[in-house]
Design an enzyme around this catalytic site. Sequence first.
Site, PDB file in Angstrom:
ATOM      1  N   GLU A  69      37.234  -3.475 -55.674  1.00 42.30           N
ATOM      2  CA  GLU A  69      38.198  -2.837 -54.772  1.00 42.30           C
ATOM      3  C   GLU A  69      37.999  -1.323 -54.768  1.00 42.30           C
ATOM      4  OE1 GLU A  69      40.369  -2.703 -52.614  1.00 42.30           O
ATOM      5  OE2 GLU A  69      41.472  -4.572 -52.379  1.00 42.30           O
TER       6      GLU A  69
ATOM      7  N   ARG B 216      52.151  -4.714 -59.786  1.00 40.93           N
ATOM      8  CA  ARG B 216      51.405  -3.499 -60.111  1.00 40.93           C
ATOM      9  C   ARG B 216      51.192  -2.711 -58.832  1.00 40.93           C
ATOM     10  NH1 ARG B 216      46.612  -4.594 -57.787  1.00 40.93           N
ATOM     11  NH2 ARG B 216      45.689  -6.682 -58.029  1.00 40.93           N
TER      12      ARG B 216
ATOM     13  N   ASP C 218      42.595  -6.811 -45.741  1.00 39.34           N
ATOM     14  CA  ASP C 218      42.628  -6.160 -47.050  1.00 39.34           C
ATOM     15  C   ASP C 218      42.370  -4.665 -46.842  1.00 39.34           C
ATOM     16  OD1 ASP C 218      42.139  -5.497 -49.886  1.00 39.34           O
ATOM     17  OD2 ASP C 218      42.018  -7.645 -50.184  1.00 39.34           O
TER      18      ASP C 218
END
Length: 318
Positions: A20, A114, A216
């Site tokens: 990522e 998170r 994403d």
Amino acid sequence: MVKHITVNEPLLSLNCTLGEGAVWDTRLQRLFFVDIDQRKVYTYEPGSGQHGYQTFDQKITSLSGLQDGSGLIAAIDTGFAYIPFSSLPFPPDGSKRSIIPINVTAKCNEKEKRFNEGTVDPAGRFLSGTLGFEHGSKDGRMFALEYQNDGSHAAPLILDSITCTNGMGWTADGKTMYFTDSWIKEIAKFDYDLSTGKMSNRTTFSILPDEFGEPDGMCTDAQGGIWSARWAAGKVVRLTPAGEIDVVIDFPKAWHMTCCVFGGPDLEDLYVTSAASDYIGDDLPDRSDGGALFVVKGVGYRGVERNRFKGSLGSFSK
């Protein structure tokens, strides 16, 4: 006409669990990205072909460059931090290096798993948000980290009721912000006030059919296009400013495409991170390249340089 590109081989086979957070540094001509679950920050230098990583004690979820060139601003699983380049020797020596947590009130609450994606706006703020524990829940929030003149930091809440914070970007004039809310499969548009960082007038920019998975990470190009990495689809798509698909990039041996960013000397190479392909069911296709880093050349578009955080490591080194 929709342009189709197929990428059959990865650039680097890294076995990332959750690759990522890719950012290209135009000054250093290096790519930085993370493996969230393995707590790694990777460095890749195309000019030399070298690559490596450092492992940290915290999960690092996204990265952006610092305006002063001393390192990176990062979202970590619990908040924000600086990562000096001195903690990213290249090539690495394998030891754990330190990051510098930033003391702000923006923290995960009991409903948030998170922090996740983060990006710097054109005014130099680092926007990052969270995700909830349950897929589809709207427990996520977004904060805007700002560097203060006295060397302190503030991170006010700017958006709530998010499912899973993901890719962000801005139009060239900075007046429109794109924001990816992954679990409802939406890329939204906001009116954006650069002077205050206020987001308003949310509308839907794109919701694609199930074959395109969930949106994403994302990046923008010099013609105003939006490049969206698609989770659970093995694709990256380009959306025109009108929200229509005109480029589809297929990754036949990967499944979860997580982030994309333009890099290279002329910002014409598209780097794409991916996650391990937890593909289940009967008659499984070969998704063995999940977790690899890919590069796509010849897409026919030029990227725009990512904004840099207007903060400094100086206040921590006094």
